[in-house]
Each structure stands twice: as structure tokens, then as C-alpha cells.
Design an enzyme around this catalytic site. Structure first.
Site, mmCIF file in Angstrom:
data_model
loop_
_atom_site.group_PDB
_atom_site.id
_atom_site.type_symbol
_atom_site.label_atom_id
_atom_site.label_comp_id
_atom_site.label_asym_id
_atom_site.label_seq_id
_atom_site.Cartn_x
_atom_site.Cartn_y
_atom_site.Cartn_z
ATOM 1 N N ASP A 156 0.847 -1.190 0.000
ATOM 2 C CA ASP A 156 0.000 0.000 0.000
ATOM 3 C C ASP A 156 0.885 1.244 0.000
ATOM 4 O O ASP A 156 1.895 1.305 0.716
ATOM 5 C CB ASP A 156 -0.918 -0.010 1.237
ATOM 6 C CG ASP A 156 -2.078 0.951 1.087
ATOM 7 O OD1 ASP A 156 -3.223 0.496 0.957
ATOM 8 O OD2 ASP A 156 -1.830 2.189 1.088
ATOM 9 N N ILE A 157 0.511 2.235 -0.774
ATOM 10 C CA ILE A 157 1.323 3.454 -0.897
ATOM 11 C C ILE A 157 1.286 4.281 0.387
ATOM 12 O O ILE A 157 2.186 5.097 0.629
ATOM 13 C CB ILE A 157 0.824 4.277 -2.119
ATOM 14 C CG1 ILE A 157 1.924 5.159 -2.671
ATOM 15 C CG2 ILE A 157 -0.438 5.058 -1.798
ATOM 16 C CD1 ILE A 157 1.620 5.734 -4.040
ATOM 17 N N ASN A 207 -12.713 -3.226 2.707
ATOM 18 C CA ASN A 207 -13.610 -2.078 2.833
ATOM 19 C C ASN A 207 -14.598 -2.137 1.669
ATOM 20 O O ASN A 207 -14.186 -2.311 0.517
ATOM 21 C CB ASN A 207 -12.818 -0.766 2.782
ATOM 22 C CG ASN A 207 -11.933 -0.588 3.999
ATOM 23 O OD1 ASN A 207 -12.269 -1.039 5.082
ATOM 24 N ND2 ASN A 207 -10.799 0.075 3.822
ATOM 25 N N HIS A 217 -10.166 -5.477 -3.411
ATOM 26 C CA HIS A 217 -8.824 -5.649 -2.855
ATOM 27 C C HIS A 217 -8.914 -6.027 -1.390
ATOM 28 O O HIS A 217 -9.717 -5.490 -0.636
ATOM 29 C CB HIS A 217 -7.967 -4.383 -3.020
ATOM 30 C CG HIS A 217 -8.607 -3.137 -2.503
ATOM 31 N ND1 HIS A 217 -9.551 -2.435 -3.215
ATOM 32 C CD2 HIS A 217 -8.446 -2.465 -1.331
ATOM 33 C CE1 HIS A 217 -9.935 -1.386 -2.514
ATOM 34 N NE2 HIS A 217 -9.293 -1.378 -1.359
ATOM 35 N N HIS A 268 -6.927 -5.859 2.079
ATOM 36 C CA HIS A 268 -5.816 -5.284 2.834
ATOM 37 C C HIS A 268 -5.283 -6.378 3.762
ATOM 38 O O HIS A 268 -6.063 -6.953 4.536
ATOM 39 C CB HIS A 268 -6.281 -4.132 3.729
ATOM 40 C CG HIS A 268 -6.823 -2.933 3.021
ATOM 41 N ND1 HIS A 268 -6.094 -1.780 2.852
ATOM 42 C CD2 HIS A 268 -8.034 -2.693 2.465
ATOM 43 C CE1 HIS A 268 -6.830 -0.878 2.232
ATOM 44 N NE2 HIS A 268 -8.014 -1.401 1.982
HETATM 45 P P1 5GP Z 1 -9.590 1.396 0.138
HETATM 46 O O1 5GP Z 1 -9.567 2.752 0.791
HETATM 47 O O2 5GP Z 1 -10.351 1.439 -1.186
HETATM 48 O O3 5GP Z 1 -10.064 0.262 1.014
HETATM 49 O O4 5GP Z 1 -8.092 1.014 -0.188
HETATM 50 C C1 5GP Z 1 -7.384 1.603 -1.232
HETATM 51 C C2 5GP Z 1 -5.951 1.602 -0.818
HETATM 52 O O5 5GP Z 1 -5.168 1.855 -1.960
HETATM 53 C C3 5GP Z 1 -5.596 2.672 0.216
HETATM 54 O O6 5GP Z 1 -5.092 2.059 1.395
HETATM 55 C C4 5GP Z 1 -4.546 3.529 -0.491
HETATM 56 O O7 5GP Z 1 -3.494 3.949 0.366
HETATM 57 C C5 5GP Z 1 -4.043 2.596 -1.577
HETATM 58 N N1 5GP Z 1 -3.569 3.283 -2.766
HETATM 59 C C6 5GP Z 1 -4.153 4.355 -3.388
HETATM 60 N N2 5GP Z 1 -3.462 4.697 -4.483
HETATM 61 C C7 5GP Z 1 -2.416 3.822 -4.564
HETATM 62 C C8 5GP Z 1 -1.337 3.677 -5.485
HETATM 63 O O8 5GP Z 1 -1.210 4.395 -6.479
HETATM 64 N N3 5GP Z 1 -0.445 2.688 -5.233
HETATM 65 C C9 5GP Z 1 -0.568 1.852 -4.144
HETATM 66 N N4 5GP Z 1 0.377 0.931 -4.008
HETATM 67 N N5 5GP Z 1 -1.568 1.969 -3.260
HETATM 68 C C10 5GP Z 1 -2.488 2.937 -3.474
#
Ligand code: 5GP
Ligand code: ZN
Length: 119
Positions: A35-36, A92, A105, A107
Site C-alpha cells: 500500500d502506498i 472495505n 482488494h 488489505h
Molecule cells: P480502500 O480505501 O479502497 O479500502 O483502499 C485503497 C488503498 O489503496 C488505500 O489504502 C490507499 O493507500 C491505496 N492506494 C491508493 N493509491 C495507490 C497507489 O497508487 N499505489 C498503491 N500501491 N496503493 C495505493
């Protein structure tokens, strides 16, 4: 069609290597990358290469692929040496629950105390 790449999807772009990511595992059907914006010492995202907007639609449309994602989440935990101390797998679902990328996805979070119930 279900599972087809979406032009405006960040994670489809990561699968296509149009956006860089730190990949930790790859199979024919899945990709795992860091995760970034990590929320724990281990914070890896496991995605199906095919596009489904969330975990439930993935499980409904491609149950074997959903199982691949879960199996890979476990494999990441083993590789990161966190399986013994415990890890959490989070999907999520919906913006109200914090989903920001609408490509399913998992986590995989580990390496610190994980409170229950989660916030
Ligand atoms: P969500 O909030 O949809 O459950 O998770 C999306 C995740 O993707 C977040 O934890 C966010 O930090 C991660 N994320 C967003 N953009 C990028 C990216 O460009 N690269 C990576 N590796 N992770 C990302
Ligand atoms: Zn996608």
C-alpha cells in the site's frame, strides 16, 4: 462485461503495469503489492487481476478467483512472517466504510497491535 479491465481504474492500471507498484507476489490471477500509504508495518493489497468493484461482487461473479485472493492474503502473511503473530484481512466495501478504489482488494495488515473492534 464482468471482470474486464476498466480504463479509469487505478488497480487495473497497476495490473497492466501502467502505474508502478512494489509487487510482493504475483500469480496467474492475482497481484499483491505494498500500500502506498501503509497503516501498519505490513500493509499489502491483494487484488484479482480481473476487475470486480468489491469483494461481494467478486465472490458472486468469480468464486474461485475470490478464493485465490484469500489464499494469496495468507501467503503474503507467511512471507512477511506475520502469520504466527496474527494478521488482519480487510475488505472495505462502500465509500461509507472507507473504500476509495472500486476494484476489489484485500488489505493484509500486520506488525502492530490490531485493535478489536476496528475503527
Ligand atoms: P480502500 O480505501 O479502497 O479500502 O483502499 C485503497 C488503498 O489503496 C488505500 O489504502 C490507499 O493507500 C491505496 N492506494 C491508493 N493509491 C495507490 C497507489 O497508487 N499505489 C498503491 N500501491 N496503493 C495505493
Ligand atoms: Zn480495476
Amino acid at each position: 462485461m464482468a471482470g474486464e479491465p476498466q480504463a479509469d481504474c487505478l488497480f487495473c492500471k497497476i495490473v497492466a503495469r501502467e502505474v508502478p507498484a512494489t509487487v510482493v507476489r504475483e500469480t496467474e490471477t492475482t497481484l499483491a503489492f505494498r500500500d502506498i500509504n501503509p497503516q501498519a508495518p505490513t500493509h499489502v493489497l491483494v487484488i484479482p487481476k480481473a476487475h470486480y468493484p468489491d469483494a461481494a461482487s467478486l465472490a458472486a461473479g468469480a468464486p474461485e478467483l475470490a478464493a485465490d485472493v484469500l489464499r494469496e492474503a495468507g501467503a503474503v502473511a507467511v512471507e512477511e512472517k506475520t502469520a504466527g503473530s496474527g494478521y488482519r484481512v480487510v475488505f472495505n466495501t462502500g465509500s461509507g466504510a472507507g473504500q476509495t478504489v472500486f476494484h476489489a482488494h484485500a488489505h493484509v495488515l500486520a506488525g502492530r497491535g490490531l485493535e478489536w473492534p476496528p475503527g
